[in-house]
Enzyme design. Structure first.
Site, PDB file in Angstrom:
ATOM      1  N   CYS A   1       8.949   6.631   3.386  1.00  0.00           N
ATOM      2  CA  CYS A   1       8.515   5.252   3.613  1.00  0.00           C
ATOM      3  C   CYS A   1       8.959   4.349   2.471  1.00  0.00           C
ATOM      4  CB  CYS A   1       7.012   5.186   3.790  1.00  0.00           C
ATOM      5  SG  CYS A   1       6.079   5.933   2.433  1.00  0.00           S
TER       6      CYS A   1
ATOM      7  N   GLU B   1      -0.666   2.197   5.494  1.00  0.00           N
ATOM      8  CA  GLU B   1       0.532   2.287   4.650  1.00  0.00           C
ATOM      9  C   GLU B   1       1.699   2.527   5.592  1.00  0.00           C
ATOM     10  OE1 GLU B   1       3.625   4.189   3.332  1.00  0.00           O
ATOM     11  OE2 GLU B   1       2.190   5.746   2.777  1.00  0.00           O
TER      12      GLU B   1
END
Length: 700
Positions: free
Chosen positions: A308, A269
């Protein structure tokens, strides 16, 4: 000298023997901790997870693991204020830490509920319907999911030391796979405090969770070159690696020769250049315009942009650029940056001075294609502060850096588009993102943008006035939905309800006859052995019932009076039930038919025992199918079979009970099935001893 963080491994706390990496307070710059795990044999840590944690977890059922997760969530919430206090050193505001601490506890709670609701009270999971592999029904297939027999190695980023750890751990723990967690050095002291809460609450089975607080100078112990004795060299096909961080580092990790050779599962990720798109229908006078501005500024300033999922590219219809730039500048001017301890501060610092330096360097790269239209003033003379920066790139189609360079801080770039197709193209130039948001009041525009954006994103949020009050926002992954994205975003996915759990399990295609299937899965299947008893099954307590126990009922003939009376009671006067002339023209029915729900009611009348007894209530009905019509004059008979039993955890205010799933088949006089379904009943249990968790006393 600041204290050393401790690692939790091999069942005890370990203080490193090396010099350690110094971590400083993000606001004051004062030393906070030394990160060091020197002297710890990582191969032994891995072996401890496999030989102690794995067997213990695999003895536990999904429901037992779910109850343990619920206890962990309560433990975190009981000591959350300690974690808030420690998190201040990361530069986070309380609102920032709320996402991390209480968001992490919330994820534990979601998976605790999901484990009880979506998985059986077994050590394995059976998924999908039976596949009929033969005409006669004596050869069947089904998918069985069992825990991998290795360990899950979770390598986390610095921005969410609690949530990032718990969202990965929740899935692997519920799957029955032990975890080894390595947090990023910058915030490892927060992760240490979190694990200490769990250990001291005595809610962790032995070996289920180990914490490695390694400094950057020790990273080679985890993933150094093959043959250097690193932990990656000891991983097998039964292990799992998850990583959150940069795409470049992720590529380096998953390319390790031993991982490639063993096909070790790897989930990445990565940070991405996420977008928000303002629909061309939105004007400054509409509520959606204010929502758009608010969402952008929130994503720039929450966690000081260190997410993120933060918005990096702001896609706006060309004619709206002036209004958007003005509105964003005005709102950014109201954001006070500084020490979160001071009243009124809405944005803290970046995690450390190095991150601030790198972020500012990235801004300079972006300035080669975009102009700075707003940069907040700062009075800070120390700490890792980075002022919010808003850029404008007037020609995004000719630019490359604005689609490739990410400043991991409070930095976003506004870009114009002329058509929806161009907006989709600009978003896709990010080469794969975790999330994009579409702000529009027009559902048709939303549909076109969503279908265009979908191949390049892991999550899409459509934001409008109707959803705004309850929307969790652009930057909030939810445990029930997948978190990840294609391409640059890593190509993996986390969370996603049971999808996140199944990533840590091996799916095997099981083939055999019905009896073998039933014996292995603990669930009766049509064609497997059935047992009859002179005692009606509704007269038996939960513990007395056996899977496969069957009742054949007496018979009942359907009369015209039944059909007419049911129509009157239900109000269902559909022509096929009551109109003899109209039904003669029906392409489906030969003559008048009984109501489908009358068939269910009549079936219940055949198999239900009327006297009070262990059966407490009807809990539901699943998978109903009407196979063929029931005509007036047909005679019905029911076969009721105990299909599955699931005990419920005892509650002081309830009678001890369990859920029994019954397979119901309704036949006509020709022994042809006319209806099949599953009913669920709550059935009282005989008193049971307290169900202790296996980490306190192993299961037999």
């Amino acid at each position: 000298m600041p204290p050393k963080t401790q690692s939790y491994a091999l069942g005890k706390w370990h203080t490193g023997s090396g010099a350690g990496q110094q971590v400083c307070h993000a606001i004051t710059g004062a030393p906070v901790a030394l990160i060091d795990a020197g002297g710890l044999d990582l191969a032994q840590v891995l072996d401890h997870a496999r030989s102690v944690g794995g067997p213990t977890l695999r003895q536990m059922t999904f429901h037992q693991r779910a109850l343990a997760l619920r206890s962990m969530a309560k433990a975190v919430m009981a000591r959350k204020e300690e974690l808030y206090e420690i998190s201040k050193a990361t530069g986070a505001t309380r609102a920032d830490s709320w996402i991390d601490i209480e968001g992490g506890s919330g994820t534990l709670s979601v998976y605790a509920s999901l484990g009880r609701r979506e998985f059986p009270d077994q050590t394995f999971h059976v998924e999908d319907d039976l596949a009929m592999l033969s005409r006669g029904g004596t050869f069947l297939g089904r998918h069985l999911c069992v825990p991998l027999q290795g360990a899950a190695l979770h390598l986390n980023a610095f921005n969410f030391p609690c949530w990032g750890l718990l969202e990965k751990f929740s899935c692997s723990f519920l799957a029955g796979v032990p975890s080894i967690v390595k947090p990023a050095p910058q915030t490892a002291y927060v992760a240490e405090a979190l694990v200490r809460v769990l250990v001291e609450a005595d809610v962790l089975p032995e070996g289920a969770l180990q914490l490695l607080c390694l400094g950057n100078h020790e990273v080679s112990q985890i993933c150094g070159p093959e043959g250097s004795g690193d932990l990656f060299s000891h991983l097998t096909s039964q292990d799992v690696v998850t990583f959150t961080g940069s795409a470049a580092t992720g590529l380096q990790l998953k390319s390790h020769p031993n991982l490639l050779r063993n096909n070790t599962r790897f989930n990445l990720e990565a940070d991405s250049l996420n977008s928000i798109v303002l629909g061309p229908d939105v004007t400054p006078q509409m509520p959606e315009f204010s929502l758009f501005i608010k969402e952008v500024v929130r994503e720039m300033t929450v966690k000081a942009g260190q997410k993120c999922t933060a918005i990096r590219r702001i896609l706006v219809p060309k004619e709206r650029i002036p209004e958007v730039l003005e509105a964003l500048q005005r709102r950014l001017e109201g954001v006070r940056m500084g020490d979160p301890e001071q009243e009124g501060v809405r944005m803290g610092a970046l995690v450390d001075a190095e991150q601030a330096r790198v972020t500012k360097a990235r801004v300079e790269e972006l300035r080669q294609e975009a102009e700075v239209v707003y940069k907040a003033s700062s009075e800070a003379t120390s700490g890792a502060f980075c002022e919010p920066v808003l850029l404008h790139c007037p020609n995004p189609r000719s630019g490359t850096r604005v689609h490739e360079v990410e400043a991991f801080g409070p930095v976003s770039t506004v870009m114009p588009f002329e058509t929806l197709e161009e907006a989709v193209d600009l978003a896709a130039r990010g080469q794969g993102s975790l999330v994009a948001t579409v702000v529009t009041a027009d559902s048709e525009i939303a549909g076109k943008l969503v279908l265009g954006l979908a191949p390049y994103h892991g999550r899409l949020l459509v934001l409008n006035q109707a959803s705004a009050a309850e929307s969790t926002g652009h930057g909030s992954p939810m445990p029930q939905l997948v978190h990840g994205g294609p391409g640059r975003a890593g190509g993996g996915q986390e969370l996603g309800g049971i999808r996140g759990v199944l990533f840590y399990m091996q799916r095997v295609a099981l083939q055999g006859n019905p009896e073998v299937m039933a014996r292995i899965t603990g669930e009766w299947i049509r064609g497997a052995e059935q047992r009859e008893d002179r005692v009606h099954p509704f007269r038996k307590h939960f513990d007395e019932l056996e899977v496969g126990e069957t009742l054949w009922t007496h018979r009942r003939t359907v009369t015209e009076a039944d059909v007419v009376n049911f129509a009157g009671v239900s109000g269902d006067w559909f022509y096929a039930h009551v109109d003899e002339i109209a039904v003669q023209e029906s392409p489906v029915f030969e003559k008048r038919v009984a109501h489908g729900y009358f068939v269910l009611a009549a079936a219940a009348g055949l198999f239900v025992h009327p006297a009070p007894g262990p059966v407490l209530a009807n809990y539901g009905l699943d998978n109903l199918r009407f196979i063929q019509p029931v005509y007036i004059g047909d005679t019905l008979q029911v076969r009721l079979t105990c299909k599955r039993k699931t005990p419920k955890p005892p509650r002081p205010e309830e009678v001890p009970q369990g859920v029994v799933a019954w397979d119901v088949e309704v036949f006509n006089q020709h022994q042809q099935p006319v209806a099949v379904y599953t009913i669920l009943t709550l059935v009282a249990r005989t008193p049971q001893p307290s169900e202790a968790l296996p980490h306190a006393q192993p299961l037999p």
